[in-house]
Design a protein around this motif. Structure first.
Motif, PDB file in Angstrom:
ATOM      1  N   ALA A 193      65.014  -3.075  14.436  1.00  0.00           N
ATOM      2  CA  ALA A 193      64.417  -1.219  13.790  1.00  0.00           C
ATOM      3  C   ALA A 193      63.044  -1.369  13.877  1.00  0.00           C
ATOM      4  O   ALA A 193      62.332  -2.452  13.339  1.00  0.00           O
ATOM      5  CB  ALA A 193      64.590  -1.003  12.634  1.00  0.00           C
ATOM      6  N   VAL A 196      59.984   0.488  11.392  1.00  0.00           N
ATOM      7  CA  VAL A 196      59.662   1.342  10.322  1.00  0.00           C
ATOM      8  C   VAL A 196      58.074   1.738   9.716  1.00  0.00           C
ATOM      9  O   VAL A 196      57.200   0.429   9.661  1.00  0.00           O
ATOM     10  CB  VAL A 196      60.139   0.249   9.355  1.00  0.00           C
ATOM     11  N   PHE A 235      67.492   4.464   7.305  1.00  0.00           N
ATOM     12  CA  PHE A 235      67.636   3.610   7.636  1.00  0.00           C
ATOM     13  C   PHE A 235      68.636   2.671   7.271  1.00  0.00           C
ATOM     14  O   PHE A 235      69.752   2.471   8.336  1.00  0.00           O
ATOM     15  CB  PHE A 235      66.465   2.752   8.041  1.00  0.00           C
ATOM     16  N   THR A 256      61.194   5.591  14.200  1.00  0.00           N
ATOM     17  CA  THR A 256      60.812   5.876  13.231  1.00  0.00           C
ATOM     18  C   THR A 256      61.053   6.937  14.275  1.00  0.00           C
ATOM     19  O   THR A 256      59.591   7.219  15.031  1.00  0.00           O
ATOM     20  CB  THR A 256      59.574   5.448  12.724  1.00  0.00           C
TER      21      THR A 256
END
Length: 563
Positions: A354, A356, A374, A535
């Protein structure tokens, strides 16, 4: 082969000699790519004095603004025509600007003049004509001598002297905050110049090493004032460029003015110098080839230096050690592919990443609200219960999400908005891993935690983020609570950092590049994950997604070749 199979003693001797030879080679050549080369097609550093350059800038900034569409005098059709632009902001925005410039060069049939890449935060956007002198100072070769001694050591800077005639002070502190790198040294920029039948765009490409307009005039042999069409933008989103398709124009509400490609083609100046052309929707292309052009440019402009591969491999080796899946079995998937695979064979990913985004501006303000999204999305991936097929998290700030009908691959990622299921899920209680599992994993060192995660068959989650101190950041705590086998770059010993310290840029030989390259290691690790969640509205998240697509294409091509 008969020799080796018939004589085991000779075989052992040959193997020993081979190993010794390889060992010696590795000792002599620890890194063969320890310098970023100066490309052949790069314009030279200017040798004019700063006062003369400033005078030439003042002369060129008086050229007709694009708001006045009156054509400039014609020049010979045999003369080569050029196109260039001003870079600003961080890497992803500079890359997006170069993508747009390449497309414009393709459709306007002009040679593309590419400024250097600025690693680190070089400068933000400023209204015209301020960026011209700012960028000229930032690339002034005189600062190489002023700020570094003969041994390459930084010279202590004296307090700046404020000149009322200069809009801002600039010194060695500013000059050392970034590093300049030729695009062709770290990307496949030459792919743009290859013929279309070979996967390129057929664009002639030159690179410039400084941003002096005076030097550019000399290098391109622009003798007449009307040879250069200099644009000055008063707003960040001033010009929207569109390709005519015979249908009535639907203005893009983000931009102040609409300019057609035909209008741009009518300008006879040998050089069209754009100001700020960043923006994924800056160009409206309607011909069927445009989608393929965009994809080719995106893949050509991926950061692919070998040191980045080496550094990220060190992290990936540890993350994947002990997993049931070997590295050769990892295939990056997008959400729709993974959704189909999960429902067809119930195979859940063991390695997820991920990005972020949290560092500044709206990303930092919205971090607390975005993290629950998330958590829910990653939890659905882990449990195979996805109902919202989505690779990007967070509410969209794109005002075109309901009005723009463009459907290129670039805008598809950018224009996604939170579905009702994702927005409603953010108000649900946050899931957490069982307390027994979290207790077993807390306070374990990296290697022990990875081994225990493997034994417990927990999903490995790698988080790339610009949030400070991720493990102690209260806004990120829900991620670590839900996924105790979460890892960040700071968890790993800094052996991965060593390959980054071996390279230098010929444009900035005295400036270390390693710290500027760390983000590309993060991106590469994320690119190799089975699943990725980024994001929304982050250009870097979209860069990672493009990198993942390129990896898949390379794997497919390799398998076809091997077959």
């Amino acid at each position: 082969m008969l020799f080796l199979s018939s004589n085991s003693r000779k075989r052992s001797t040959l193997i020993a000699i081979t190993i010794l030879f390889l060992f010696i080679c590795l000792q002599l050549l620890p890194y063969e790519y320890n310098n970023l080369p100066l490309p052949n097609k790069i314009l030279n550093w200017g040798d004019d004095q700063q006062q003369q350059q400033q005078q030439e800038i003042n002369e060129t900034t008086s050229v007709t603004n694009i708001e006045d569409p009156s054509p400039t005098p014609s020049v010979s059709s045999l003369d080569e025509k050029y196109l260039t632009y001003l870079p600003y902001s961080r890497f992803s925005n500079q890359r997006g600007t170069l993508q747009n410039a390449a497309l414009l060069a393709k459709y306007l049939n002009r040679t593309l003049v590419v400024p250097p890449m600025f690693l680190g935060y070089a400068n933000g956007w400023s209204p015209g004509p301020l960026l011209y002198p700012i960028l000229e100072q930032m690339t002034d070769p005189l600062f190489q001598e002023k700020c570094f001694d003969k041994d390459g050591q930084l010279v202590p800077e004296e307090p700046p002297v404020f000149d009322p005639e200069e809009p801002y002070p600039f010194g060695c502190t500013n000059f050392t905050a970034y590093a300049m790198v030729p695009w062709s040294a770290v990307t496949d920029l030459e792919l743009l110049s290859q013929p279309e039948e070979k996967g390129g765009l057929g664009i002639k490409v030159l690179e410039r090493s400084d941003m002096s307009l005076g030097t550019l005039r000399k290098e391109l042999d622009l003798k007449d004032e009307n040879d250069m069409y200099l644009m000055e933008d008063s707003t960040r989103y001033q010009w929207h460029f569109y390709q005519e398709d015979g249908n009535p124009l639907q203005p893009n509400p983000r931009y102040k003015n609409e300019v057609s490609f035909n209008q741009l083609k009518s300008y006879k100046a040998r050089l069209i110098h754009f100001y700020g052309i960043f923006g994924y929707d800056r160009l409206r292309l309607t011909d069927p080839e445009s989608e393929e052009y965009r994809l080719r440019i995106q893949q050509a402009l991926l950061f692919n230096h070998p040191s980045i591969m080496d550094a990220s491999s060190i992290i990936l080796e540890q993350l994947l050690d002990g997993l049931e899946k070997d590295k050769t079995d990892i295939m990056p998937l997008d959400s729709s592919q993974a959704h189909h695979q999960t429902h067809s064979n119930k195979t859940l990913p063991r390695f997820v990443a991920a990005h972020v985004r949290a560092g500044d501006a709206d990303f930092l303000k919205g971090l607390k609200d975005r993290v629950p999204e998330f958590v829910h999305q990653l939890w659905a991936i882990m449990t195979g219960s996805e109902t919202d097929v989505n690779d990007l998290i967070g509410n969209s700030n794109n005002i075109l999400s309901t009005t723009n009908t463009t459907t290129t691959s670039d805008t598809k990622h950018q224009q996604q908005t939170s579905s009702p299921s994702s927005s409603s899920s953010s108000s649900l209680p946050l899931p957490k891993a069982p307390a027994s599992i979290r207790k077993q994993l807390e306070h374990l060192e990296l290697s022990d935690r990875l081994k225990r995660c493997t034994a417990l068959e927990q999903m490995i989650l790698y988080i790339a983020t610009d949030a400070p101190s991720p493990r102690t950041n209260a806004d990120l705590t829900p991620l670590f609570d839900a996924f105790p086998c979460t890892f960040v770059m700071a968890d790993f010993e800094n052996t991965w950092y060593e390959p980054l310290t071996t390279i230098k840029s010929t444009l900035d030989p005295h400036k270390p590049l390693a710290d500027h390259l760390v983000m590309f290691v993060d991106a590469t690790v994320c690119a190799w994950a089975e699943r990725f969640v980024g994001t929304r509205t982050s250009t870097f998240s979209n860069y990672i997604i493009q990198n993942r697509h390129a990896i898949v294409d390379q794997i497919i091509q390799k398998e076809e070749f091997d077959f």
